[in-house]
Design a protein around this motif. Structure first.
Motif, short mmCIF file in Angstrom:
data_model
loop_
_atom_site.label_atom_id
_atom_site.label_comp_id
_atom_site.label_asym_id
_atom_site.label_seq_id
_atom_site.Cartn_x
_atom_site.Cartn_y
_atom_site.Cartn_z
N MET A 153 -8.16 -12.77 19.98
CA MET A 153 -9.54 -12.83 19.53
C MET A 153 -9.61 -12.80 18.01
O MET A 153 -10.34 -13.55 17.39
N GLU A 156 -8.35 -15.95 16.32
CA GLU A 156 -9.32 -17.03 16.43
C GLU A 156 -10.41 -16.88 15.38
O GLU A 156 -10.93 -17.85 14.87
N ARG A 525 -10.95 -23.83 23.31
CA ARG A 525 -9.61 -23.54 23.81
C ARG A 525 -9.18 -24.59 24.83
O ARG A 525 -9.90 -24.90 25.77
N LYS A 535 -6.38 -25.79 20.17
CA LYS A 535 -7.76 -26.06 20.55
C LYS A 535 -8.00 -27.56 20.54
O LYS A 535 -7.33 -28.31 19.82
N ARG A 625 -17.72 -11.79 26.50
CA ARG A 625 -17.43 -13.20 26.75
C ARG A 625 -18.33 -14.18 26.00
O ARG A 625 -17.89 -15.28 25.68
N LYS A 627 -19.98 -16.34 23.39
CA LYS A 627 -19.49 -16.72 22.06
C LYS A 627 -20.35 -17.84 21.50
O LYS A 627 -20.85 -18.70 22.23
N PRO A 647 -15.85 -18.83 15.32
CA PRO A 647 -16.41 -18.33 16.57
C PRO A 647 -16.70 -16.84 16.49
O PRO A 647 -16.03 -16.10 15.77
N LEU A 649 -17.91 -13.42 18.97
CA LEU A 649 -18.33 -12.77 20.21
C LEU A 649 -19.57 -11.94 19.89
O LEU A 649 -19.48 -10.86 19.32
N GLN A 700 -16.28 -17.43 26.65
CA GLN A 700 -14.86 -17.43 26.30
C GLN A 700 -14.00 -17.35 27.55
O GLN A 700 -14.22 -16.53 28.44
N ASN A 702 -10.42 -16.49 29.19
CA ASN A 702 -9.30 -15.58 28.89
C ASN A 702 -8.12 -15.74 29.83
O ASN A 702 -7.07 -15.15 29.59
N GLU A 709 -11.92 -24.37 28.08
CA GLU A 709 -13.30 -23.95 27.91
C GLU A 709 -14.25 -25.15 27.97
O GLU A 709 -13.84 -26.29 27.76
#
Length: 730
Positions: A153, A156, A525, A535, A625, A627, A647, A649, A700, A702, A709
């Motif tokens: 996280m 990113e 992603r 990405k 999650r 974003k 990005p 969260l 997001q 995971n 995504e």
């Protein structure tokens, strides 16, 4: 004050900050250890791993960490951050670190610990307030902690997820600095230097980003060691820990002959990025305490600031200094080319800063005199003098001191599960600063005179028991049916058009309009992201943007999807199969603005498992999650720097309220719940008329099953006008 961070364990000295019954702030030095998701407090650094903490608390998925910026308590400087519990408004803890870097590391580690407690699958929808807490004993260690998700996280966050060309073009090199000008290719009238374009100087300085940041923020006498433009300065008002109003008077000997002296009254805002980059932004402001000075012409700084990025493993920093300034001279007296030369001359202070650090090898930061920023402290502390004079009776002072000694003697180690429990009983009274610490921070930082708004302490008006019952029945009706009982609602002739208050323009050429942004401009992603961290360009969106609201009101507008007349309720009234996803962005201010985006999909939720889990999950899962990726397409440099293309969260940084109906889920994002977000919001609102903004929303992914995504939706806003927002009547 060093900190240690390894093997999922964080430890170091911090200060517990609070207020006593007299309103006086205190700071108490404690050694903290964060291991797994247990935060322990010690009076001294533990000599062995078996030593129990004096007090402890569990960091679970309900805990949030927010950056409050810098503050001064008893002339001792801190970088403050607050831990608060989203399930208990009274459970919060304010801590102070000696540097912004240390505060950022603690915030990151605490966020990691909270994210580890978040459910990652649809089977773990357990409310955080009811979750069984793990043991508070530090002796029960878990050596198999997986830090992969948390580290991903933060990695990113340091990368841009928007594909966009650079707006800068190099035009020269001077005094070892590269000089750039901002491209104005969208200016239809072809204006160039007459429009006061932005110019940027870029150079490498042999110093850490933290040291350079502190140097640039100082307004004391030591600034004359490197800033040849600066004569004197002061802080007019501290708005919060990240924002203040400053006044600077400039020397005249570096200006063209015959040109009057200039001064600047500016709003200054700063923040720290996760990769150690510092951003300091300036723009002109007005303040009743600082009217124009006699003998000075007040220049207008349209946009300006610094970006300090660590390079070479943090030993050096890349410093970018930008200015777009109107010097306020008669055009017959000085040609535009002269104005450009003055701006470039002012940008050369980056070279002077470079030489300052080069002249002191082996030091991480230049030494400053103890008198630096003394003016700021006197100004910021003046508002607290009346409170301090209330506690001057010798008997009261003696009782206070005795109370501290007695309570410290009887204090016993005990486990606590709340953040509030980390406050010592003796913290009712403040500590006397240690002499070495007092000398280190004396006259360096202004105190935070504005009361910090707690993100979770929003006071709602009290209702009578009958009103509460009616309100509860209404909420149950919304949860059950997805809309209020349409037979009971009085249908007025003029129904408020929720979902259609802002005009649509697919070309996004008309001012104050909306459209959909190109999904391929955003990176998401890829299918093998967990292995290769790669990405890919987004190809499409899961939902369609069908409406946008641009509203203003004297209060926060929540759950607008449930209101009669909205496009959501119209669909529910005709038993439509559409599902709506509403992002309600609430902008703080004296007049509160609401920017709501209505996304719609016709396929069943079950066909998209990740979205289905999100819609039916609990708030902890949603906060971990959801974003967004912002992008300022067109606008001034200062706004582009304040809104990074990274990005975010949202639920980890801001307070988000979720409203679930039969055919919708609405996310109410309170941009005023964070000091940093409030500063950015206030800045962006002032430039709305000249901005083109794009944004993408997604959930997001995971796990391997959730990849790749998919964007939920995008939007593009063109030159919003606050005066054209629609008034919501109570």
């Amino acid at each position: 004050m060093g900190i240690s961070q390894n093997d999922g364990k964080m430890e170091g000295w911090l200060y517990i900050i609070g207020s006593n019954r007299f309103g006086l702030q205190y700071s108490r030095k404690r050694y903290f250890i964060l291991e797994d998701n247990c935060l322990g407090s010690f009076k001294a650094k533990p000599s062995s791993d078996s030593e129990e903490p004096v007090r402890s608390a569990v960091i679970d998925s309900c805990i949030r960490a927010t950056d409050n910026g810098r503050a001064s308590i008893h002339r001792k400087g801190f970088f403050v951050f607050t831990l608060y519990n989203t399930s208990n408004n009274n459970d919060r803890l304010k801590l102070g670190a000696s540097s912004s870097e240390e505060a950022a590391k603690w915030i990151r580690s605490l966020q990691d610990a909270a994210l580890k407690a978040c459910p990652n699958t649809a089977q773990d929808f357990v409310a955080c307030s009811k979750r069984r807490r793990p043991s508070l004993r530090r002796t029960e260690r878990k050596n198999s902690v997986d830090w992969t998700f948390s580290s991903l996280m933060h990695t990113e966050r340091m990368t841009s997820d928007v594909i966009a060309p650079s707006p800068w073009k190099i035009f020269g090199c001077q005094n070892g600095l590269r000089l750039f000008e901002e491209a104005k290719d969208w200016d239809s009238r072809g204006r160039h230097w007459d429009d006061h374009p932005a110019i940027m100087a870029v150079g490498v300085v042999d110093g850490t980003s933290e040291a350079i940041f502190r140097t640039l923020l100082s307004l004391g006498p030591s600034r004359s060691e490197w800033d040849f433009c600066y004569y004197r300065g002061s802080v007019v008002e501290s708005l919060d820990g990240h924002t203040d109003i400053i006044h600077q008077q400039l020397y005249s000997d570096w200006l063209p002959r015959g040109m009057k002296r200039r001064d600047l009254l500016m709003r200054r805002y700063w923040r720290r990025e996760d990769d150690g980059t510092y951003v300091i932004l300036y723009h002109s402001a007005s303040h009743k305490k600082c009217p124009p000075k006699r003998g000075y012409v007040r220049a207008c700084l349209k946009s300006g600031g610094y970006v300090i990025t660590p390079v070479n493993k943090g030993k050096q920093s890349l410093v970018r200094h930008m200015l777009a300034i109107d010097w306020k001279f008669w055009k017959l007296y000085l040609r535009p080319s002269s104005a450009r030369g003055i701006t470039i001359r002012m940008l050369e202070i980056v070279a002077a800063l470079r030489e300052l650090f080069r002249a002191k090898p082996g030091t991480s930061s230049p030494e400053f005199s103890s008198g630096d920023m003394s003016r700021e402290i006197r100004l910021s502390q003046s508002g607290q003098q009346n409170i301090r004079t209330q506690v001057q009776h010798p008997g009261e002072v003696k009782k206070m001191e005795e109370g501290v000694l007695v309570e410290d003697e009887v204090e016993k180690p005990e486990g606590r599960t709340s953040l509030k429990g980390l406050h010592d009983a003796a913290d009712e009274f403040f500590d006397v600063p240690e002499s070495t610490e007092y000398d280190q921070f004396e006259n360096e930082w202004p105190s935070d005179i504005s009361m910090e708004q707690n993100p979770t302490s929003i006071q709602h008006p009290k209702l009578s028991s009958a009103a509460v019952l009616v309100k509860r029945l209404h909420e149950l009706g919304v949860q059950k049916k997805g809309c209020p009982d349409l037979q009971e609602v009085s249908k007025e002739n003029n129904v408020f058009p929720y979902g259609a208050t802002l005009q649509k323009d697919p070309s996004c050429a008309l001012p104050c309009s909306w459209g959909s942004a190109d999904p391929s401009s955003f990176l998401i992603r890829g299918p093998n992201y967990l292995q290769d961290r790669q990405k890919i360009k987004a190809k499409s969106t899961l939902m369609q943007l069908v409406g946008v609201d641009w509203l203003r009101s004297d209060k926060r507008e929540d759950d607008i999807s449930s209101r009669y007349g909205s496009i959501v309720q119209k669909s529910a009234e005709r038993d439509g199969s559409e599902f709506f996803f509403i992002v309600n962005m609430q902008i703080p201010g004296t007049t509160k603005h609401t920017l709501a985006f209505y996304y719609m999909m016709k396929t069943p939720l079950e066909e998209t498992p990740l979205l289905h889990n999100f819609v039916n999950g609990d708030d902890s899962y949603r906060n971990s999650r959801f974003k967004l990726i912002p992008y300022v397409v067109k606008g001034s440099w200062i706004v582009k720097q304040s809104v990074a293309k990274k990005p975010c969260l949202v639920g980890q940084l801001l307070e988000v309220h979720y409203f679930r109906g039969k055919n919708y889920l609405e996310l109410g994002i309170d941009a005023g719940s964070s000091t940093l977000a409030r500063g950015v919001s206030n800045l962006v609102v002032g430039y709305l008329n000249n901005l083109v903004i794009e944004m993408a929303f997604l959930i997001q992914a995971n796990t391997e099953e959730e990849l790749p995504e998919v964007l939920l939706g995008t939007y593009r806003l063109n030159q919003l006008d606050a005066s054209k927002s629609v008034l919501v009547k109570p």
